[in-house]
Write a protein that holds these residues in place. Structure first.
Motif, PDB file in Angstrom:
ATOM      1  N   THR A  15      -1.766 -14.591   6.653  1.00  0.00           N
ATOM      2  CA  THR A  15      -1.366 -15.702   5.955  1.00  0.00           C
ATOM      3  C   THR A  15      -0.373 -14.856   4.684  1.00  0.00           C
ATOM      4  O   THR A  15       1.140 -15.815   4.480  1.00  0.00           O
ATOM      5  CB  THR A  15      -1.946 -16.270   5.152  1.00  0.00           C
ATOM      6  OG1 THR A  15      -2.573 -17.234   6.407  1.00  0.00           O
ATOM      7  CG2 THR A  15      -1.309 -17.687   4.861  1.00  0.00           C
ATOM      8  N   ARG A  16      -0.029 -13.824   3.831  1.00  0.00           N
ATOM      9  CA  ARG A  16       0.567 -13.462   3.155  1.00  0.00           C
ATOM     10  C   ARG A  16       0.849 -11.717   3.409  1.00  0.00           C
ATOM     11  O   ARG A  16       0.693 -11.117   4.758  1.00  0.00           O
ATOM     12  CB  ARG A  16      -0.495 -12.924   1.593  1.00  0.00           C
ATOM     13  CG  ARG A  16      -1.006 -13.855   0.944  1.00  0.00           C
ATOM     14  CD  ARG A  16      -1.543 -13.616  -0.348  1.00  0.00           C
ATOM     15  NE  ARG A  16      -0.598 -12.564  -1.265  1.00  0.00           N
ATOM     16  CZ  ARG A  16      -1.239 -11.628  -2.027  1.00  0.00           C
ATOM     17  NH1 ARG A  16      -3.110 -12.382  -2.170  1.00  0.00           N
ATOM     18  NH2 ARG A  16      -0.518 -11.124  -2.967  1.00  0.00           N
ATOM     19  N   PRO A  17       1.675 -11.786   3.015  1.00  0.00           N
ATOM     20  CA  PRO A  17       2.929  -9.811   3.779  1.00  0.00           C
ATOM     21  C   PRO A  17       1.295  -9.089   2.951  1.00  0.00           C
ATOM     22  O   PRO A  17       0.847  -8.853   2.606  1.00  0.00           O
ATOM     23  CB  PRO A  17       3.758 -10.321   4.023  1.00  0.00           C
ATOM     24  CG  PRO A  17       4.274 -11.777   2.841  1.00  0.00           C
ATOM     25  CD  PRO A  17       2.499 -12.206   2.546  1.00  0.00           C
ATOM     26  N   LEU A  18       2.016  -7.806   3.952  1.00  0.00           N
ATOM     27  CA  LEU A  18       1.398  -6.699   4.059  1.00  0.00           C
ATOM     28  C   LEU A  18       2.510  -5.848   4.481  1.00  0.00           C
ATOM     29  O   LEU A  18       3.106  -5.304   5.416  1.00  0.00           O
ATOM     30  CB  LEU A  18      -0.447  -6.310   4.560  1.00  0.00           C
ATOM     31  CG  LEU A  18      -0.680  -5.028   4.069  1.00  0.00           C
ATOM     32  CD1 LEU A  18      -0.987  -5.165   2.521  1.00  0.00           C
ATOM     33  CD2 LEU A  18      -1.928  -4.467   5.655  1.00  0.00           C
ATOM     34  N   GLN A  19       2.519  -4.754   3.168  1.00  0.00           N
ATOM     35  CA  GLN A  19       3.651  -3.986   3.070  1.00  0.00           C
ATOM     36  C   GLN A  19       3.218  -2.145   2.508  1.00  0.00           C
ATOM     37  O   GLN A  19       1.835  -1.851   2.177  1.00  0.00           O
ATOM     38  CB  GLN A  19       4.783  -3.466   2.339  1.00  0.00           C
ATOM     39  CG  GLN A  19       5.528  -5.273   2.483  1.00  0.00           C
ATOM     40  CD  GLN A  19       7.004  -5.663   1.290  1.00  0.00           C
ATOM     41  OE1 GLN A  19       6.787  -4.579   0.544  1.00  0.00           O
ATOM     42  NE2 GLN A  19       7.116  -6.388   1.728  1.00  0.00           N
ATOM     43  N   LEU A  20       3.660  -1.241   3.217  1.00  0.00           N
ATOM     44  CA  LEU A  20       3.320   0.048   3.421  1.00  0.00           C
ATOM     45  C   LEU A  20       5.062   0.687   2.827  1.00  0.00           C
ATOM     46  O   LEU A  20       5.691   0.554   3.411  1.00  0.00           O
ATOM     47  CB  LEU A  20       3.781   0.815   4.665  1.00  0.00           C
ATOM     48  CG  LEU A  20       2.929   1.944   4.859  1.00  0.00           C
ATOM     49  CD1 LEU A  20       1.971   2.470   3.973  1.00  0.00           C
ATOM     50  CD2 LEU A  20       3.016   2.573   6.363  1.00  0.00           C
ATOM     51  N   ALA A  21       4.777   1.425   1.831  1.00  0.00           N
ATOM     52  CA  ALA A  21       5.474   2.657   1.199  1.00  0.00           C
ATOM     53  C   ALA A  21       5.057   3.970   1.611  1.00  0.00           C
ATOM     54  O   ALA A  21       4.021   4.602   0.825  1.00  0.00           O
ATOM     55  CB  ALA A  21       5.626   1.907  -0.191  1.00  0.00           C
ATOM     56  N   LEU A  22       6.141   4.483   2.038  1.00  0.00           N
ATOM     57  CA  LEU A  22       5.298   6.179   2.687  1.00  0.00           C
ATOM     58  C   LEU A  22       6.593   6.848   2.056  1.00  0.00           C
ATOM     59  O   LEU A  22       7.772   6.766   2.109  1.00  0.00           O
ATOM     60  CB  LEU A  22       4.597   6.512   4.022  1.00  0.00           C
ATOM     61  CG  LEU A  22       3.491   6.335   4.704  1.00  0.00           C
ATOM     62  CD1 LEU A  22       3.575   6.333   5.749  1.00  0.00           C
ATOM     63  CD2 LEU A  22       2.453   6.026   4.125  1.00  0.00           C
ATOM     64  N   LEU A  66       0.823  -0.775   0.323  1.00  0.00           N
ATOM     65  CA  LEU A  66      -0.064  -0.175   0.201  1.00  0.00           C
ATOM     66  C   LEU A  66       0.995   1.840   0.194  1.00  0.00           C
ATOM     67  O   LEU A  66       1.628   1.389   0.425  1.00  0.00           O
ATOM     68  CB  LEU A  66      -0.765  -0.315   0.987  1.00  0.00           C
ATOM     69  CG  LEU A  66      -1.714  -1.356   1.073  1.00  0.00           C
ATOM     70  CD1 LEU A  66      -2.519  -0.960   2.692  1.00  0.00           C
ATOM     71  CD2 LEU A  66      -3.463  -2.011   0.625  1.00  0.00           C
ATOM     72  N   SER A  67       0.658   2.617  -1.522  1.00  0.00           N
ATOM     73  CA  SER A  67       1.694   3.266  -1.548  1.00  0.00           C
ATOM     74  C   SER A  67       1.276   4.903  -1.245  1.00  0.00           C
ATOM     75  O   SER A  67      -0.113   4.910  -1.445  1.00  0.00           O
ATOM     76  CB  SER A  67       2.685   2.853  -2.383  1.00  0.00           C
ATOM     77  OG  SER A  67       3.173   4.317  -2.211  1.00  0.00           O
ATOM     78  N   GLY A  68       1.005   5.490  -0.625  1.00  0.00           N
ATOM     79  CA  GLY A  68       1.096   6.660  -0.956  1.00  0.00           C
ATOM     80  C   GLY A  68       1.748   8.208  -0.234  1.00  0.00           C
ATOM     81  O   GLY A  68       3.434   7.625  -0.027  1.00  0.00           O
TER      82      GLY A  68
END
Length: 387
Positions: free
Chosen positions: A126-133, A70-72
């Motif tokens: 179960t699956r990864p969630l990543q964050l990009a700011l 998820l990126s913002g």
């Protein structure tokens, strides 16, 4: 472990940081990183080489490949000269809307993404969630590429990127790219009664601007190809939005400076456009030098952001369509950081709450219904990451 914040509480905090692009975003990054790590989320900070700014990458869930990003962006446009009915850096609720600089573009999405990452970490997934700011999106999509390069080997590689620019929760699968240059025309001053002996930087700059008008008219009259026909306008459009120069009305202008930009439709070749523009610059400069050898054009690239190309059936588009139920085809003419994610080989889509028409406006707002729709999207995303 500290208590969890709601998406609204996170948005309140993010908006309270006046992260106008000309200023630092470090206090916001500090707060986000502290909040994430306090809940066990692993983070990596990318530092700007020359300014007090940073991007942030975070990873929740199992240390394996195939997750979702998820990126913002964290920066916002200035409020200078805008008339606001309330403090732009305090979220204010009225008339079914949340008002505040960045509520729409795009701290509302950022808050939802931060909430989702903490939920993924604390509840398990179960699956990864990543964050990009990122930083400096508003001055030309500047911060995404260095963050992507710096963070590429810090966590297992994700397969899918959702860039949360405001799309009213529709799946946008294509957008134009963009390039821009500062054009500084250096003329040769002389009294205007003898203007034929001088070189007016303003009048020579006007040659390039008029050429842009002619090229736009030519493009508008041509039949667009199948890809470009999806966009408004259905061609790559040239633009000059600001200009300054000159010393006095009766002196040929020594200097003239403006930003010359193009939004490149995905069906066109950006490098072919770059060459065409630079060839025209060289042609105008040659005419200037023919009058006086000290006249020249100084060209400084400001940014070159890639477009987003549709990837039908790809994991990003498929995932977002499954969650939203939106099966229509949507493209936009503005640029986003999704093009950079795609260039770094992440299957990418743009989808976020709010309407782009509210971005950058005085009394910027996001409809509460849209914010809630974004919250529901994140819940559904977490469910799918556990399937």
């Amino acid at each position: 472990m500290p208590s969890k914040l709601t998406p609204y509480e996170i948005m309140e905090k993010l908006v309270s940081f006046p992260t106008v692009s000309r200023d630092t975003n470090l206090p916001l990054i500090d707060w986000v990183e502290d909040y994430l790590t306090s809940h066990g989320v692993q983070t990596f900070r990318h530092l700007h080489a020359d300014e007090p700014k940073a991007g942030l990458w975070a990873h929740a869930g199992p240390m394996e490949e195939g997750g979702v990003i998820l990126s913002g962006h964290t920066d916002v446009v200035p409020v200078d000269g805008q008339k606001w009915a309330s403090d732009p850096f305090t979220v204010t609720e009225r008339d079914g809307r949340y008002y505040g600089r960045g509520c729409c573009d795009m701290k509302g999405f950022d808050a939802l993404a931060i909430w989702a990452v903490v939920e993924a970490q604390t509840n398990g997934t179960t699956r990864p969630l990543q964050l990009a700011l990122t930083y400096d999106e508003e001055i030309g999509l500047v911060g995404a590429d260095p963050l992507l390069r710096d963070a590429s080997d810090k966590f297992p590689r994700a397969s899918t990127a959702i860039i949360g620019e405001p799309t009213t929760m529709q799946a946008v699968t294509g957008h134009k790219g963009g390039m821009a240059w500062t054009m500084h025309f250096h003329g040769y001053e002389i009294h205007s009664s003898l203007s034929h002996r001088g070189v007016s930087a303003i009048m020579e700059g006007a040659r390039l601007i008029q050429w842009a008008n002619e090229v736009n008219a030519e493009s508008a009259a041509a039949e667009p190809n199948e890809i470009n026909a999806l966009f408004e306008p259905p061609w790559s459009n040239l633009h000059v939005g600001m200009i300054e120069g000159g010393t006095a009305h009766n002196i040929t202008a020594k200097d003239c400076e403006f930003v010359f930009s193009i939004r490149v439709a995905p069906g066109d070749d950006p490098e072919a456009w770059r060459k065409r523009i630079m060839d025209k610059v060289a042609e105008v400069e040659a005419g200037m030098k023919a009058i006086h050898p000290d006249a020249w054009i100084e060209v400084t690239e400001r940014f070159a952001g890639p477009g987003l190309f549709s990837e039908p059936g790809g994991p990003a588009e498929t995932l977002v369509r499954q969650i939203t139920g939106d099966n229509a085809r949507h493209v936009v003419s503005y640029g986003t950081e999704a093009g950079y994610f795609q260039a770094h080989r992440f299957d990418s889509v743009v989808c976020g709450p709010g309407n782009i028409e509210q971005a950058h406006q005085p009394d910027e707002f996001i409809e509460i219904d849209q914010f809630n729709a974004g919250h529901d999207f994140m819940r559904r995303l977490l469910d799918r990451l556990n399937q």
